[in-house]
Design an enzyme around this catalytic site. Structure first.
Site, PDB file in Angstrom:
ATOM      1  N   GLY A   1      82.293  -0.288  -2.332  1.00 42.15           N
ATOM      2  CA  GLY A   1      82.979  -1.483  -2.680  1.00 42.15           C
ATOM      3  C   GLY A   1      82.553  -1.816  -3.827  1.00 42.15           C
TER       4      GLY A   1
ATOM      5  N   ASN B   1      84.369 -11.673   3.647  1.00 40.73           N
ATOM      6  CA  ASN B   1      82.823 -11.463   3.762  1.00 40.73           C
ATOM      7  C   ASN B   1      82.463 -11.685   5.323  1.00 40.73           C
ATOM      8  OD1 ASN B   1      82.113 -11.437   1.059  1.00 40.73           O
ATOM      9  ND2 ASN B   1      81.968 -13.581   0.656  1.00 40.73           N
TER      10      ASN B   1
ATOM     11  N   GLY C   1      82.385  -8.095  -8.759  1.00 43.38           N
ATOM     12  CA  GLY C   1      82.237  -8.719  -9.880  1.00 43.38           C
ATOM     13  C   GLY C   1      80.949  -8.371 -10.806  1.00 43.38           C
TER      14      GLY C   1
ATOM     15  N   ASP D   1      77.463 -11.316   2.524  1.00 43.82           N
ATOM     16  CA  ASP D   1      77.248 -11.721   1.119  1.00 43.82           C
ATOM     17  C   ASP D   1      77.028 -13.376   0.896  1.00 43.82           C
ATOM     18  OD1 ASP D   1      77.785 -11.785  -1.489  1.00 43.82           O
ATOM     19  OD2 ASP D   1      79.736 -11.090  -1.472  1.00 43.82           O
TER      20      ASP D   1
ATOM     21  N   ARG E   1      78.569 -21.107   0.683  1.00 41.65           N
ATOM     22  CA  ARG E   1      79.495 -21.240  -0.520  1.00 41.65           C
ATOM     23  C   ARG E   1      80.680 -20.076  -0.541  1.00 41.65           C
ATOM     24  NH1 ARG E   1      75.998 -21.587  -5.190  1.00 41.65           N
ATOM     25  NH2 ARG E   1      78.102 -21.800  -6.335  1.00 41.65           N
TER      26      ARG E   1
ATOM     27  N   LYS F   1      73.302  -2.528  -1.894  1.00 46.93           N
ATOM     28  CA  LYS F   1      74.173  -3.160  -2.831  1.00 46.93           C
ATOM     29  C   LYS F   1      73.311  -3.262  -4.000  1.00 46.93           C
ATOM     30  CE  LYS F   1      76.012  -7.916  -3.470  1.00 46.93           C
ATOM     31  NZ  LYS F   1      76.133  -9.374  -2.721  1.00 46.93           N
TER      32      LYS F   1
END
Length: 589
Positions: free
Chosen positions: A24, A145, A27, A158, A139, A46
């Protein structure tokens, strides 16, 4: 560098890992599938893309490793295995690979069953509770997620924009929002708009544990409805529309008949516009979901929370049933029986032949005490004399004097006072039972709902600070046989008798007993579907004379099954169910 397909960011070469394929792109980061060499397993790595990021953002990414490490041992939080920086200076995280993908990939096309959403909700409530007890605010709770392992276990992932409060404050603030991305509804930093709590859109935005719980409720709503709570199917759902609805407290009605009222209530409380009205902890929200599972007869999903951390709120008291334990008596002692037939019973040695208690200890047992007989145990044969030196049990009366041996006791008459006591007790119990049943029937009859006047007059309706009406249909209120309406708010505009035409705005929900709906009288204006009628047509549609009405009036309308769809389709309401409608007269010409 590893070779990857054209158009894909280059995956780094990391010692001990073999690149497989991209997973994936985000941003600020890319996620790749690697195979770890020792121990051999598939992992997700990641990688932070640092070209366009500030030092503060890089530090935030580095902090993610520490954040996830604090809670990744929870069974419903994605595990982190390692963190480092590659040869090109790009930080990376080695994480658990979830081959099932994310729920964000399919929930819009395949809404989940009530059973699965309840189970998932309990699991994620435990995950959030673990994070909050560690001082972490996620948050960005949303379907994308939530990942599924190869065993179908949901895990929260995440934590890249999480905040941590070392002093465990309830509120932690995030960076100011910097606009929105078109189409996706995601903000450029900080959160994802469709699942964001109202306070994250304040001029001085706040994101805390209560905001996380709001986002979890919004996520569960999305998995059931196939869209976020603030989206209107078929309507404009740009970032500006979603922002306005979130700020006003608007929540779209869910059109799923299989969702029980109790689950609607859980979601309604979780999505409360008033922060203080939401659940006090994620654990409390999980317990509410477990209660719905019990109500539906489903298997109750365990709520997994940390054992060693202080709870977010005091736990519910536990009622423990204490079992009676036998009193251990020394060898040679006995337990006395309660009086029998008013004559009094003699002590029975432990282990006496014919007694109901356990046998005496065998020789050589060094006088170990036998389990004592309970005072409610009764002998299976006649009484026996106590051995010499026997002392009564500490809770018994002294043993009565024995009659002379030469005077054998006479048998009690068959119909002595005992049967009268039994008969009298039976009649007393019967009388008390009749009284109790009568009282219960009277209370039940008095608790049945009783309504007077038109059904619309019994609907509860009040606006919140944003002008959105919270309308409740009481339990037991029957659907009206014909359309009914009442004025909620009197405007100061032009009187309707002087008008040639009237523009009205409507918001509607299906009639459901015990349900509370958030109805925005200006919602259809936002959607660009304001309806133009003559005053006479409006009067026919709402079943009420409009001679005393004015512009800016707000009306509450209750209608039977299919009323608007069949008789007044020009009003724009196509729901075939019984309807509860808020109508606002927005202009008069």
């Amino acid at each position: 560098m590893s070779h990857v397909p054209p158009g894909t960011a280059v995956a780094p070469e990391i010692p001990g890992y073999t690149y497989v394929r991209p997973i994936g792109h985000g941003g600020f980061s890319d996620v790749y599938l690697y195979e770890q060499e020792m121990p051999r397993r598939e992992v997700a790595i990641k990688v932070l893309r640092t070209e366009d990021l500030s030092d503060a953002t890089r530090e935030q990414f580095a902090a993610e490793a520490n954040l996830m490490a604090r809670v990744s041992n929870h069974p419903n939080i994605a595990a982190i295995y390692a963190a480092d920086v590659d040869d090109d200076g790009q930080p990376y995280l080695v994480m658990e690979y979830c081959s099932g993908g994310s729920l964000g990939a399919f929930y819009r096309h395949y809404p989940m069953s009530v059973k699965d959403v309840l189970s998932l909700g309990v699991r994620l409530s435990g995950a959030l509770e673990a994070a909050h007890r560690a001082g972490i605010v996620h948050r960005d709770v949303k379907p994308a997620n939530i990942l599924l392992t190869e065993y179908g276990v949901p895990v929260l992932s995440d934590f890249g924009i999480s905040t941590i409060a070392e002093d465990f404050p309830e509120s932690t603030r995030h960076p100011s929002l910097q606009g929105t991305a078109t189409g996706s509804g995601d903000t450029s930093v900080g959160m994802s708009l469709p699942w964001a709590a109202p306070e994250t859109l304040w001029d001085d935005p706040v994101s805390d544990a209560r905001s996380d719980r709001y986002s979890l409720a919004a996520t569960l709503y999305s998995l059931l409805a196939g869209h976020s709570p603030h989206e209107v199917p078929g309507g404009p759902n740009t970032a500006s529309h979603l922002t306005g609805r979130i700020r006003s407290g608007f929540v779209a009605a869910m059109r799923r008949p299989d969702v029980p009222a109790s689950l609607h209530e859980v979601l309604r409380r979780g999505l409360a516009h008033d922060r203080s009205a939401r659940y006090e902890s994620a654990a409390e929200m999980g317990q509410a979901l477990q209660a719905v599972q019990r109500e539906l007869g489903l298997e109750v999903t365990p709520l997994v929370v940390p054992r060693g951390a202080a709870p977010a709120r005091p736990p519910a008291p536990t009622v423990r049933v204490h079992q009676a334990e036998p009193i251990q008596l020394p060898a040679g002692h006995a337990t006395l029986m309660p009086p029998e037939d008013g004559q009094g019973a003699t002590a029975v040695p432990a282990g006496e032949s014919g007694a109901a208690g356990p046998p005496a200890p065998p020789p050589g047992d060094n006088g170990a005490a036998a389990p004592a007989r309970q005072p409610w145990d009764r002998p299976s044969s006649g009484t026996a004399a106590a051995p010499a030196g026997a002392q009564p049990a500490p809770f018994a009366d002294p043993l009565p004097a024995q009659p002379p041996a030469a005077a054998p006791a006479q048998p009690a008459p068959r119909h002595g006072p005992g049967w009268r006591l039994v008969y009298g007790g039976f009649m007393g119990v019967l009388v008390v039972a009749c009284i109790v049943v009568g009282v219960l029937l009277a209370v039940r009859a008095g608790s049945e709902p009783s309504f007077t006047g038109p059904a619309v007059e019994n609907l509860q309706a009040a606006p919140n600070s944003a002008g959105v009406y919270q309308v409740t249909v009481p339990d037991g209120l029957p659907i009206p046989d014909d359309v009914e309406s009442r004025v909620l708010e009197t405007g100061t505009g032009t009187p309707l008798p002087e008008a040639l035409q009237v523009d009205v705005s409507t918001d509607t929900a299906s009639w459901q007993e015990g349900e509370t709906f958030s109805l925005n009288p200006m919602e259809s204006v936002n959607l660009g579907t304001t309806v133009t009628l003559t005053p006479e047509e409006l009067a026919a549609a709402i079943g009420q004379d409009v001679a005393d009405m004015h512009g800016d009036d707000v009306l509450l309308v209750a209608a039977p099954v299919g009323y608007f769809a069949n008789q007044h389709p020009e009003l724009g309401i196509t729901d075939s169910d019984a309807s509860v409608v808020v109508v606002k007269i927005v202009s008069v010409l």
